[in-house]
Design a protein around this motif. Structure first.
Motif, PDB file in Angstrom:
ATOM      1  N   ILE A 142       6.819  25.567  40.663  1.00  0.00           N
ATOM      2  CA  ILE A 142       7.772  24.697  39.980  1.00  0.00           C
ATOM      3  C   ILE A 142       7.942  23.350  40.691  1.00  0.00           C
ATOM      4  O   ILE A 142       8.165  22.323  40.054  1.00  0.00           O
ATOM      5  CB  ILE A 142       9.143  25.404  39.807  1.00  0.00           C
ATOM      6  CG1 ILE A 142      10.025  24.608  38.841  1.00  0.00           C
ATOM      7  CG2 ILE A 142       9.820  25.639  41.143  1.00  0.00           C
ATOM      8  CD1 ILE A 142      11.298  25.333  38.448  1.00  0.00           C
ATOM      9  N   GLY A 143       7.789  23.324  42.028  1.00  0.00           N
ATOM     10  CA  GLY A 143       7.907  22.061  42.751  1.00  0.00           C
ATOM     11  C   GLY A 143       6.778  21.103  42.441  1.00  0.00           C
ATOM     12  O   GLY A 143       6.943  19.884  42.492  1.00  0.00           O
ATOM     13  N   ALA A 144       5.601  21.659  42.109  1.00  0.00           N
ATOM     14  CA  ALA A 144       4.456  20.819  41.773  1.00  0.00           C
ATOM     15  C   ALA A 144       4.452  20.438  40.306  1.00  0.00           C
ATOM     16  O   ALA A 144       3.840  19.446  39.915  1.00  0.00           O
ATOM     17  CB  ALA A 144       3.150  21.547  42.122  1.00  0.00           C
TER      18      ALA A 144
ATOM     19  N   SER B 180       6.111  26.700  17.072  1.00  0.00           N
ATOM     20  CA  SER B 180       6.803  26.309  18.298  1.00  0.00           C
ATOM     21  C   SER B 180       5.838  26.361  19.481  1.00  0.00           C
ATOM     22  O   SER B 180       4.758  26.945  19.398  1.00  0.00           O
ATOM     23  CB  SER B 180       8.011  27.217  18.541  1.00  0.00           C
ATOM     24  OG  SER B 180       9.050  26.923  17.626  1.00  0.00           O
ATOM     25  N   ILE B 181       6.269  25.778  20.594  1.00  0.00           N
ATOM     26  CA  ILE B 181       5.378  25.572  21.733  1.00  0.00           C
ATOM     27  C   ILE B 181       5.928  26.244  22.987  1.00  0.00           C
ATOM     28  O   ILE B 181       7.120  26.172  23.286  1.00  0.00           O
ATOM     29  CB  ILE B 181       5.206  24.061  22.029  1.00  0.00           C
ATOM     30  CG1 ILE B 181       4.825  23.288  20.764  1.00  0.00           C
ATOM     31  CG2 ILE B 181       4.179  23.856  23.144  1.00  0.00           C
ATOM     32  CD1 ILE B 181       3.483  23.631  20.187  1.00  0.00           C
ATOM     33  N   CYS B 182       5.026  26.868  23.729  1.00  0.00           N
ATOM     34  CA  CYS B 182       5.340  27.414  25.049  1.00  0.00           C
ATOM     35  C   CYS B 182       4.285  26.913  26.022  1.00  0.00           C
ATOM     36  O   CYS B 182       3.082  27.001  25.739  1.00  0.00           O
ATOM     37  CB  CYS B 182       5.345  28.939  25.013  1.00  0.00           C
ATOM     38  SG  CYS B 182       5.588  29.737  26.613  1.00  0.00           S
ATOM     39  N   THR B 183       4.705  26.360  27.156  1.00  0.00           N
ATOM     40  CA  THR B 183       3.762  25.880  28.158  1.00  0.00           C
ATOM     41  C   THR B 183       4.259  26.279  29.549  1.00  0.00           C
ATOM     42  O   THR B 183       5.289  26.924  29.693  1.00  0.00           O
ATOM     43  CB  THR B 183       3.596  24.345  28.116  1.00  0.00           C
ATOM     44  OG1 THR B 183       4.737  23.710  28.722  1.00  0.00           O
ATOM     45  CG2 THR B 183       3.432  23.838  26.691  1.00  0.00           C
ATOM     46  N   GLY B 184       3.527  25.822  30.560  1.00  0.00           N
ATOM     47  CA  GLY B 184       3.946  26.034  31.935  1.00  0.00           C
ATOM     48  C   GLY B 184       5.077  25.132  32.342  1.00  0.00           C
ATOM     49  O   GLY B 184       5.488  25.158  33.506  1.00  0.00           O
ATOM     50  N   CYS B 185       5.553  24.309  31.416  1.00  0.00           N
ATOM     51  CA  CYS B 185       6.763  23.484  31.504  1.00  0.00           C
ATOM     52  C   CYS B 185       6.572  22.149  32.231  1.00  0.00           C
ATOM     53  O   CYS B 185       7.481  21.323  32.235  1.00  0.00           O
ATOM     54  CB  CYS B 185       7.943  24.242  32.114  1.00  0.00           C
ATOM     55  SG  CYS B 185       8.154  24.137  33.901  1.00  0.00           S
ATOM     56  N   GLY B 186       5.407  21.882  32.809  1.00  0.00           N
ATOM     57  CA  GLY B 186       5.229  20.677  33.597  1.00  0.00           C
ATOM     58  C   GLY B 186       4.792  19.460  32.800  1.00  0.00           C
ATOM     59  O   GLY B 186       4.969  19.387  31.583  1.00  0.00           O
ATOM     60  N   PRO B 187       4.170  18.472  33.479  1.00  0.00           N
ATOM     61  CA  PRO B 187       3.700  17.251  32.830  1.00  0.00           C
ATOM     62  C   PRO B 187       2.307  17.425  32.233  1.00  0.00           C
ATOM     63  O   PRO B 187       1.792  18.528  32.135  1.00  0.00           O
ATOM     64  CB  PRO B 187       3.680  16.253  33.995  1.00  0.00           C
ATOM     65  CG  PRO B 187       3.322  17.103  35.194  1.00  0.00           C
ATOM     66  CD  PRO B 187       3.985  18.431  34.940  1.00  0.00           C
TER      67      PRO B 187
ATOM     68  N   GLY C 203      -4.233  20.934  32.146  1.00  0.00           N
ATOM     69  CA  GLY C 203      -3.940  20.349  33.444  1.00  0.00           C
ATOM     70  C   GLY C 203      -2.704  19.468  33.477  1.00  0.00           C
ATOM     71  O   GLY C 203      -2.341  18.834  32.491  1.00  0.00           O
ATOM     72  N   HIS C 204      -2.058  19.416  34.655  1.00  0.00           N
ATOM     73  CA  HIS C 204      -0.964  18.467  34.862  1.00  0.00           C
ATOM     74  C   HIS C 204      -1.526  17.093  35.221  1.00  0.00           C
ATOM     75  O   HIS C 204      -0.855  16.086  35.041  1.00  0.00           O
ATOM     76  CB  HIS C 204      -0.026  18.968  35.955  1.00  0.00           C
ATOM     77  CG  HIS C 204      -0.582  18.875  37.353  1.00  0.00           C
ATOM     78  ND1 HIS C 204      -1.673  19.611  37.771  1.00  0.00           N
ATOM     79  CD2 HIS C 204      -0.203  18.138  38.427  1.00  0.00           C
ATOM     80  CE1 HIS C 204      -1.925  19.324  39.042  1.00  0.00           C
ATOM     81  NE2 HIS C 204      -1.056  18.440  39.460  1.00  0.00           N
ATOM     82  N   SER C 205      -2.764  17.065  35.704  1.00  0.00           N
ATOM     83  CA  SER C 205      -3.417  15.808  36.066  1.00  0.00           C
ATOM     84  C   SER C 205      -4.527  15.523  35.053  1.00  0.00           C
ATOM     85  O   SER C 205      -5.663  15.970  35.213  1.00  0.00           O
ATOM     86  CB  SER C 205      -4.006  15.907  37.486  1.00  0.00           C
ATOM     87  OG  SER C 205      -4.655  14.699  37.843  1.00  0.00           O
ATOM     88  N   ILE C 206      -4.170  14.803  33.984  1.00  0.00           N
ATOM     89  CA  ILE C 206      -5.134  14.476  32.930  1.00  0.00           C
ATOM     90  C   ILE C 206      -5.060  12.986  32.642  1.00  0.00           C
ATOM     91  O   ILE C 206      -4.116  12.300  33.040  1.00  0.00           O
ATOM     92  CB  ILE C 206      -4.860  15.283  31.633  1.00  0.00           C
ATOM     93  CG1 ILE C 206      -3.455  14.998  31.098  1.00  0.00           C
ATOM     94  CG2 ILE C 206      -5.054  16.773  31.877  1.00  0.00           C
ATOM     95  CD1 ILE C 206      -3.158  15.671  29.760  1.00  0.00           C
ATOM     96  N   SER C 207      -6.061  12.484  31.921  1.00  0.00           N
ATOM     97  CA  SER C 207      -6.080  11.056  31.589  1.00  0.00           C
ATOM     98  C   SER C 207      -5.069  10.754  30.487  1.00  0.00           C
ATOM     99  O   SER C 207      -4.589  11.658  29.790  1.00  0.00           O
ATOM    100  CB  SER C 207      -7.475  10.647  31.112  1.00  0.00           C
ATOM    101  OG  SER C 207      -7.763  11.227  29.846  1.00  0.00           O
TER     102      SER C 207
ATOM    103  N   ASN D 202     -10.859  14.289  38.898  1.00  0.00           N
ATOM    104  CA  ASN D 202      -9.452  14.152  39.322  1.00  0.00           C
ATOM    105  C   ASN D 202      -8.537  15.192  38.666  1.00  0.00           C
ATOM    106  O   ASN D 202      -7.411  14.885  38.267  1.00  0.00           O
ATOM    107  CB  ASN D 202      -8.927  12.739  39.014  1.00  0.00           C
ATOM    108  CG  ASN D 202      -9.633  11.669  39.812  1.00  0.00           C
ATOM    109  OD1 ASN D 202      -9.844  11.826  41.015  1.00  0.00           O
ATOM    110  ND2 ASN D 202     -10.017  10.588  39.161  1.00  0.00           N
ATOM    111  N   ARG D 203      -9.044  16.435  38.569  1.00  0.00           N
ATOM    112  CA  ARG D 203      -8.253  17.481  37.934  1.00  0.00           C
ATOM    113  C   ARG D 203      -7.587  18.410  38.951  1.00  0.00           C
ATOM    114  O   ARG D 203      -6.923  19.371  38.566  1.00  0.00           O
ATOM    115  CB  ARG D 203      -9.129  18.301  36.983  1.00  0.00           C
ATOM    116  CG  ARG D 203      -9.718  17.475  35.851  1.00  0.00           C
ATOM    117  CD  ARG D 203     -10.339  18.332  34.767  1.00  0.00           C
ATOM    118  NE  ARG D 203     -10.990  17.518  33.752  1.00  0.00           N
ATOM    119  CZ  ARG D 203     -10.369  16.918  32.740  1.00  0.00           C
ATOM    120  NH1 ARG D 203      -9.047  17.023  32.651  1.00  0.00           N
ATOM    121  NH2 ARG D 203     -11.027  16.199  31.860  1.00  0.00           N
TER     122      ARG D 203
END
Length: 463
Positions: free
Chosen positions: A222-224, A182-189, A158-162, A439-440
């Motif tokens: 990508i905006g989110a 190496s790492i690959c993700t959805g690129c967000g926070p 999730g992008h919204s985690i504790s 809050n996910r």
């Protein structure tokens, strides 16, 4: 809301310095068939680094006066940015990483649309064509490296985690980095940033100079989930289905951290693909992991999968709680199995050609009130089809939560309705309720207003 802005003229960094007049005209074209709106939206997103926002519609409204223009030069081109977010600059100069991302956006949007427009006989519903398009986009972005042994771990979550969950994801990334992975993700926070950040330290300790931090996204999301600062290779796929296929074609194993509906969508896609009989013997290490307080979360996910897809699906992954070393060791061992299998079967290390993906997972799903209401959510079908339709339900909820078009539909016509067999929908409703309570769904802030409504009545099974 007032935002600091900057006007600037930016030179290319990393890729794509030359465009044809046709490509320039398409990028300038503000009509429905032009690329201007898509390019503007994605460019704004990559400059939104560090902003506490996960709503594409809000982002576009806050920066309604942002504009981007192509300026042809004798030796290439530049981008003129008007009222660009100030956080993308330091002392008036754009951050180099963001400048690279900006031209990655330009590269991928131009390339994907050029291929679709110029390839004779291209059928967007043909599985082989779709996979080849994904291959060519990734190759054009130089993601695939011939001769490199399997080492790419895809991390979902999730992008919204504790804060505690973020730190744990970083610890896992550190252990992966220590093992040269190496790492690959959805690129967000959030859980997309943590493993990358941890891996940078692990790579530094091991003097790994070619560590990769690949971010794969798509215009709707990508905006989110703006690219985090660690990403050093950004790829924008045309839609969510091609993004998901890109993950499983290029990755050699997957780690799943706690997340919300987007993470659930990814899990269902992955398991649905692997449930195809032709993929039964194909090695693909999968680990679900989190803190001790996440044990109940993964038990809930496990029960949901077992109920919907059966024991064969749950046999494809293992759950490891609060043990970053064990997670990294499992991935490292999995990489060795993947390498041996592909060498034996003469399959490429850099692209999983042998993976069989049913067309139902490739065709783009457009969430509308009609398409969501008519999803075949019942168990009177093959397990991979159950996974495919549940995946679409989660995809629609993601759209209603954070994508501009989905948010607009929910605002105008109310929540998406999800109907079907209560055997599937009751556990689904419990899972979604838990995501809301934890809050996910979105970043902490205003109370979450559901973009969906479960219809508690069986629908007729369509055969």
């Amino acid at each position: 809301m007032t935002q600091e802005t900057v006007n600037a003229l930016v030179s290319p960094e990393g890729s794509l310095e030359i465009l044809s007049s046709h490509e320039v005209n398409r990028l300038k074209d503000k009509s429905e068939g032009g690329l201007y709106s898509l390019f503007r939206q994605c460019a704004l997103a990559v400059m939104n680094i560090g902003a506490d926002i996960d709503d594409c519609k809000d982002l576009l409204e806050i920066h309604a006066d942002f504009d981007i223009r192509l300026v042809p030069q004798p030796r290439g081109l530049k981008l003129e940015l008007i009222n660009a977010p100030a956080q993308a600059f330091v002392d008036g100069q754009m951050l180099r990483g963001i400048r690279e991302h900006l031209f990655s956006v330009l590269r991928d949007i131009i390339y994907a649309h050029s291929v679709l427009a110029t390839t004779p006989g291209l059928r967007r519903d043909d599985p082989e064509t779709v996979t080849n398009l994904i291959f060519h986009i990734l190759r054009n972005a130089r993601v695939m490296q011939a001769g490199r042994h399997p080492d790419l771990v895809v991390c979902w979550g999730g992008h919204s985690i504790s804060r505690e969950e973020y730190v744990y994801s970083k610890e896992v990334g550190h252990e992966l980095g220590l093992r040269g992975l190496s790492i690959c993700t959805g690129c967000g926070p959030g859980a997309m940033k943590g493993p990358m950040k941890g891996a940078t330290i692990g790579h530094a300790k091991q003097r790994v100079k070619n560590g990769r931090y690949i971010g794969i996204t798509e215009p709707g999301i990508i905006g989110a989930e703006a690219p985090n600062p660690i990403v050093n290779e950004l790829v924008i796929m045309p839609d969510i289905e091609k993004r998901l296929e890109a993950f499983v074609r290029t990755g050699h194993g997957i780690i799943v951290f706690p997340g919300g509906v987007g993470t659930a969508e990814e899990i269902l896609y992955l398991l649905g693909v692997l449930l195809h009989p032709e993929n039964r013997d194909l090695p693909f290490p999968i680990v679900f992991t989190g803190l001790p307080e996440n044990a109940e979360y993964f038990e809930m996910i496990d029960q949901f999968i077992r109920n919907a897809l059966g024991d064969e699906a749950t046999a494809r992954y293992q759950i490891i709680i609060d043990d970053p070393v064990k997670v990294a060791q499992a991935m490292k061992h999995g990489m060795e199995e993947v390498q041996a299998f592909r060498r034996t079967n003469q399959d490429a290390y850099y692209f999983n050609w042998m993976l069989k993906i049913d067309p139902v997972f490739q065709l783009p799903f457009e969430p509308t009130h009609a398409s969501m209401r008519n999803l075949a959510l019942h168990r009177n079908q093959a397990p991979h089809l159950v996974a495919a339709n549940l995946r679409k339900a989660f995809s629609g909820i993601v759209a209603g939560n954070v994508k501009a078009q989905g948010i607009k539909q929910v605002q105008e016509h109310g929540p998406f309705e999800i109907a079907g067999d209560p055997v599937l929908l009751n556990p689904l409703e419990d899972l979604l309720t838990a995501f809301v309570q934890q809050n996910r769904m979105k970043l902490p802030g205003a109370a979450y207003k559901p973009s969906y409504r479960i219809v508690n009545e069986p629908t007729e099974v369509v055969k």
